[in-house]
Design an enzyme around this catalytic site. Structure first.
Site, PDB file in Angstrom:
ATOM      1  N   ASP A   1       0.862  -1.184   0.000  1.00 14.71           N
ATOM      2  CA  ASP A   1       0.000   0.000   0.000  1.00 14.71           C
ATOM      3  C   ASP A   1       0.899   1.235   0.000  1.00 14.71           C
ATOM      4  OD1 ASP A   1      -1.698  -2.127   0.613  1.00 14.71           O
ATOM      5  OD2 ASP A   1      -2.883  -0.966   2.054  1.00 14.71           O
TER       6      ASP A   1
ATOM      7  N   LYS B   1      -7.069   3.508  -2.459  1.00 13.83           N
ATOM      8  CA  LYS B   1      -7.326   3.401  -1.022  1.00 13.83           C
ATOM      9  C   LYS B   1      -7.525   4.798  -0.449  1.00 13.83           C
ATOM     10  CE  LYS B   1      -4.828   1.945   3.184  1.00 13.83           C
ATOM     11  NZ  LYS B   1      -3.608   1.243   3.658  1.00 13.83           N
TER      12      LYS B   1
ATOM     13  N   LYS C   1     -10.216   0.316  -1.412  1.00 12.81           N
ATOM     14  CA  LYS C   1      -9.991   0.008  -0.005  1.00 12.81           C
ATOM     15  C   LYS C   1     -10.347   1.216   0.851  1.00 12.81           C
ATOM     16  CE  LYS C   1      -6.468  -1.338   3.378  1.00 12.81           C
ATOM     17  NZ  LYS C   1      -5.091  -1.849   3.570  1.00 12.81           N
TER      18      LYS C   1
END
Length: 241
Positions: free
Chosen positions: A99, A162, A192
């Site tokens: 990430d 995300k 996300k």
């Protein structure tokens, strides 16, 4: 993009199905290896999709749970080459997913080619089937900037967008941001939601808005609360997972 399938929102939102959408997260600076061992044990017990830990905590044997880590975290104000080196080391150390944080300043300045290059540089260090998620810090962006950031992530070959690091003072995930991100990527990328998700009702609302993965630290409490009703409003969530 990776060939790893993107989970789709479960129709009934039952506990086991939602657990398989969760990155069970421990990113506190004071975390120890003993804390990570406890995280892994809890992750196995809860049946989550993955754990997410800081890169210095790798390697971690979490099988059958997958392992995610972060890159350029939490500010994103790192040279792209440094982010790529960090991501590459994490892959060598066994991370299944990375990430990364974009340079939020570049996004705020409208330097979208620079944002895309930054993501693409890290993507090259995280080859498929490894998964790359791109943290855009949605609470710090306007709607137009959220859309542009998602488009840059898709163009650079990311697998997910995300919402948040969980550490920015602007806040974490909101239903509005998730819905906007989901509409922008149109199912081509995962979405996300992370940051400030503390109840089953909040998780339910974010999934219904289009989240296909959740970043949670209080996972057990969220899963226990799934039988509740209602959801969060669109005020920014408190910082932190």
């Amino acid at each position: 993009m990776s060939s790893t399938p993107t989970p789709t929102p479960p129709a009934d939102l039952d506990r086991a199905a939602v657990a398989q959408m969760v990155d069970h997260t421990l990113l506190k600076p004071e975390a120890t290896h003993a804390d990570v061992e406890a995280l892994v044990a809890e992750a196995r017990r809860l049946g989550v999709y993955s754990i997410c830990v800081s890169p210095s905590m790798l390697p971690v044997d979490a099988a059958p749970v997958l392992v995610a880590t972060v890159c350029g975290f939490p500010s994103g104000k790192h040279h792209s080459e440094v982010k790529a080196a960090e991501a590459a080391r994490s892959v060598v150390d066994g991370a299944d997913e990375v990430d990364m944080v974009i340079d939020i300043g570049s996004a705020k300045a409208g330097r979208w080619e620079a944002v895309q290059r930054d993501i693409a540089t890290v993507r090259a260090a995280v080859p498929a089937p490894k998964v790359l998620k791109v943290i855009i810090e949605s609470a710090a962006l306007t709607d137009e900037e959220v859309v542009a950031a998602c488009r840059a992530a898709e163009a650079a070959g990311a697998d997910f967008v995300k919402t948040s690091t969980g550490f920015h003072p602007a806040g974490g995930a909101t239903v509005h941001a998730v819905a906007l991100m989901a509409a922008t990527v149109g199912g081509r990328l995962g979405v996300k939601a992370s940051g400030g998700i503390r109840t089953g009702a909040a998780a339910r609302a974010l999934i219904e808005a289009g989240a296909t993965r959740l970043g949670l630290s209080g996972t057990a409490a969220v899963l226990d609360g799934l039988a509740g009703s209602g959801g969060p409003d669109d005020t920014p969530a408190a910082a932190g997972y």
